[in-house]
Design a protein around this motif. Sequence first.
Motif, mmCIF file in Angstrom:
data_model
loop_
_atom_site.group_PDB
_atom_site.id
_atom_site.type_symbol
_atom_site.label_atom_id
_atom_site.label_comp_id
_atom_site.label_asym_id
_atom_site.label_seq_id
_atom_site.Cartn_x
_atom_site.Cartn_y
_atom_site.Cartn_z
ATOM 1 N N UNK A 116 59.550 9.843 41.902
ATOM 2 C CA UNK A 116 59.837 9.924 43.338
ATOM 3 C C UNK A 116 60.496 11.264 43.623
ATOM 4 N N UNK A 117 60.188 11.838 44.762
ATOM 5 C CA UNK A 117 60.786 13.125 45.129
ATOM 6 C C UNK A 117 62.290 12.968 45.367
ATOM 7 N N UNK A 118 63.031 14.019 45.088
ATOM 8 C CA UNK A 118 64.471 14.086 45.366
ATOM 9 C C UNK A 118 65.208 12.844 44.836
ATOM 10 N N UNK A 119 64.988 12.535 43.567
ATOM 11 C CA UNK A 119 65.568 11.305 43.009
ATOM 12 C C UNK A 119 66.738 11.573 42.070
ATOM 13 N N UNK A 133 68.366 6.799 29.085
ATOM 14 C CA UNK A 133 67.464 7.906 29.404
ATOM 15 C C UNK A 133 66.937 7.716 30.827
ATOM 16 N N UNK A 134 67.075 8.738 31.642
ATOM 17 C CA UNK A 134 66.568 8.662 33.017
ATOM 18 C C UNK A 134 65.766 9.933 33.315
ATOM 19 N N UNK A 135 64.474 9.774 33.572
ATOM 20 C CA UNK A 135 63.599 10.879 33.969
ATOM 21 C C UNK A 135 63.530 10.875 35.493
ATOM 22 N N UNK A 136 63.666 12.051 36.105
ATOM 23 C CA UNK A 136 63.691 12.100 37.567
ATOM 24 C C UNK A 136 63.195 13.449 38.053
ATOM 25 N N UNK A 137 63.108 13.577 39.394
ATOM 26 C CA UNK A 137 62.747 14.836 40.050
ATOM 27 C C UNK A 137 64.016 15.391 40.682
ATOM 28 N N UNK A 139 66.902 17.123 42.947
ATOM 29 C CA UNK A 139 67.252 16.706 44.312
ATOM 30 C C UNK A 139 66.637 17.584 45.390
ATOM 31 N N UNK A 140 66.356 18.834 45.101
ATOM 32 C CA UNK A 140 65.818 19.732 46.135
ATOM 33 C C UNK A 140 64.304 19.826 46.090
ATOM 34 N N UNK A 141 63.661 19.007 45.245
ATOM 35 C CA UNK A 141 62.227 19.214 44.974
ATOM 36 C C UNK A 141 61.371 18.037 45.432
ATOM 37 N N UNK A 142 60.153 18.387 45.822
ATOM 38 C CA UNK A 142 59.093 17.408 46.047
ATOM 39 C C UNK A 142 57.974 17.741 45.077
ATOM 40 N N UNK A 143 57.548 16.760 44.297
ATOM 41 C CA UNK A 143 56.555 17.006 43.259
ATOM 42 C C UNK A 143 55.181 16.566 43.754
ATOM 43 N N UNK A 184 55.963 26.077 38.235
ATOM 44 C CA UNK A 184 56.958 25.621 39.207
ATOM 45 C C UNK A 184 57.088 24.103 39.197
ATOM 46 N N UNK A 185 55.953 23.400 39.077
ATOM 47 C CA UNK A 185 55.987 21.935 39.084
ATOM 48 C C UNK A 185 56.744 21.400 37.868
ATOM 49 N N UNK A 186 56.533 22.031 36.693
ATOM 50 C CA UNK A 186 57.183 21.546 35.472
ATOM 51 C C UNK A 186 58.702 21.626 35.584
ATOM 52 N N UNK A 187 59.205 22.652 36.270
ATOM 53 C CA UNK A 187 60.650 22.816 36.402
ATOM 54 C C UNK A 187 61.306 21.803 37.307
ATOM 55 N N UNK A 188 60.508 20.999 38.019
ATOM 56 C CA UNK A 188 61.074 19.996 38.925
ATOM 57 C C UNK A 188 61.502 18.725 38.192
ATOM 58 N N UNK A 189 60.965 18.502 36.991
ATOM 59 C CA UNK A 189 61.296 17.291 36.230
ATOM 60 C C UNK A 189 62.555 17.526 35.397
ATOM 61 N N UNK A 190 63.368 16.492 35.276
ATOM 62 C CA UNK A 190 64.607 16.614 34.504
ATOM 63 C C UNK A 190 64.850 15.300 33.767
ATOM 64 N N UNK A 191 65.646 15.380 32.684
ATOM 65 C CA UNK A 191 65.976 14.209 31.879
ATOM 66 C C UNK A 191 67.486 14.124 31.714
ATOM 67 N N UNK A 192 68.056 12.970 32.074
ATOM 68 C CA UNK A 192 69.469 12.685 31.818
ATOM 69 C C UNK A 192 69.562 11.815 30.571
ATOM 70 N N UNK A 193 70.417 12.199 29.634
ATOM 71 C CA UNK A 193 70.585 11.403 28.418
ATOM 72 C C UNK A 193 71.912 11.760 27.761
#
Length: 750
Positions: A116-119, A133-137, A139-143, A184-193
Amino acid sequence: MAEFAEMAHLVSMPLCRKRADGTLEALQELSYEEEREDLFRCLQRGRVALRVTWDYASNEKFQLAFNSRILHFTGHGEDEGLVLEEDGLAKLMAPQTITERLQRRDCKPEVVVCSACRSEAVARAFFEGGVKYVVHVRSTCEVGDIAARDFAQTFYQELVRGVQVREAFERARDRVRDEDGGHLEAGKFDLLMNEADEANRATLLTPLDSGSCEVAALPKPKINVCSPFIGRAVEVQEAYSHLMNPDVNTIVVSGDSGTYQGIGKSQVALCALRYASARAQIQEIVQIDCSYYFYGHADVVSAFSDAFGVPREPYEENALVDRIVSKLASSVQGTAGRVAVLLDNCDLWAERRGAQFIPFLRCLQAKMERGSKLIVTAHRHPDLDRIKIVRVGPLKAQDAGLLFSKLLPRLGLGTDEVLDGTGGLYEGNWKMALANNPVVMSTDGNPSLIEKIANLCASRHLYHDRDQILEKAHVAKSELLTAAAVENVVPLPVGPSFPPAPPQATPATNSSVEGVDAGDLGKRFSLNELVDEVLDTVARGSEEQGWDRFNMLVQRRYDNYVRLEGESASGGSGGYTSLTAISTRPLSPQDLTFLRSSAKIWNGRAPSLDRESLTFFCNWFAHFLRILIVNKSLWNRRTTRRAAPGDPYAILGLVSGGEASVALSGCEDRTFLIRLSESLAGHFVVCFKKDGAIHQVPVRILDDGRALDKDGTRYYASLAAFVRQESGFWTQVYAGPGYALPTDPIFDDA
């Protein structure tokens, strides 16, 4: 035995958001179905102990999913929280609420993927609630949809291969980065762990010695709405809310199309029914095209006894409704489900047979079981009690522009190609530029007209010339005006007829096929009425209006008997259609042109609107409908597994032998295509290239679907079986100029 982990995939698809003043705001539709199918396909191949389920993300279902080891969410995201759906409306779940609910639980997911965008705020809420583990987009991005789909597919492919979460995430992000423009799209994904925890982590999923993941079957929608869904979310939400209201018995979708046909009432009704059936809130949907049953029936009882496939006797209204309601109840026997009956295009009955039709509707209203729904579409709502009205008008300018731009890629064109130099598409707000474009403005917000003009733009010599497009748009509007005028010149009987007049004799046929009586086919497809209606239109109007009427009636019979796929309540003789599925292959303008211009299907003469020529055509057309019905699956199959609108079909269709030869001339040997025979009614023709020459082999199709070879000596179970068994002669199917694909994947399970 390995213990299976649970994975829940939730999709949130609210139609609208309710503003503070109580009005509705449409939400952007998400393209989630392809992501879901790709995801489930890759999971099915996994050899790990994982059990996968799928559902819509209501508040209740979302909390139940906290019991899963893996939670994948697809939907809208906002800084204020995650957007769930509740009764078709957006319901925001705040990050703090997510954290508090997780902290109170002993069992919680180990991995959460927020597609989901801006998650980012939601992701932190899951992480603080104890999810490892939380994969997300960010906050400033729409994928983009494609990037989200590619990421999810690769991420889960790696997980089910036994790769740890962090490495799977990195590989998925690399996959997105490798695509064109993917950096640019790849940089929108992030992982919290938790870094310390990750160092000691074992593999998330247990490998299996045999077998594979258990993946729940994807739900099959009861209705496929073929046109893009744009600009109607508010109307669909209104209709859906009435469907869910137990105190509402009847919904009328109304709205004057103005001078043109096709404002979108039927689509609104069908979209609302699809939304409800996808959530298992409606178990059976029955659609009746009332305009079709108006012609050839002088009274309501005979028309609707035929439409629903119930006996006419005793010949009175109350008894008819009792039989209809009994049949509807039996269709969902053994389930806790409800029935929805859609009476589509009711204007002619309401306006010209109101004295019969309105009492019939009132009686049907009164006798339908509580919870079942009656939906009526008409320009103006009929005089009924206890109804809710949904009004449909022209699309807003920006929605009209968006619909136009959505249709063009289906035709192989880009919006910038068609509108080059006509609206400054990429200057400033492109949506506004598109809405103000003269091509789009010429449509007056009418969806049917937009689709018609988009098809005109498919002509490659037109798309750079705005003046030519506008001229063609004017012609298209005139054709819709003519169609509306023709509707008003058809002679109709006045008043009821009790009992109904006996059917007219069926003309003899010169297009017989073994085991098939063409006279019976004429009755089955109401082709005698087609001849009479076209001739009456010519007598009262003009030949041009007669051809317009011809096109409309041919299209209508195709839609009723071939395009709508479902159970025929009267054994295929004109009964109601239970919409368990709708096929997606319409008759194109090119198909209609072929049908009214091929001399071979008009007795070898120039097509003419006289009784003899029309009767000869109808004999051929009856067999055309018959063999498409028994080959419906193959007829609607495209030449690629991940087919998109615009891809060629497995059966190329209505092309002449000469056109088939030209198409195959640029292909390799052993390439073939299938077309309809012009000179042999009830036959397909397999055209193939061998030793540089083009050969054409007719295949007779019997009424039970079997295929008979050209010598009449060998039977095959079906046309597809014929192709499979003879595939040594042709190994690849034509899929476009100079392009072919292997035969087996296309015909192996047809």
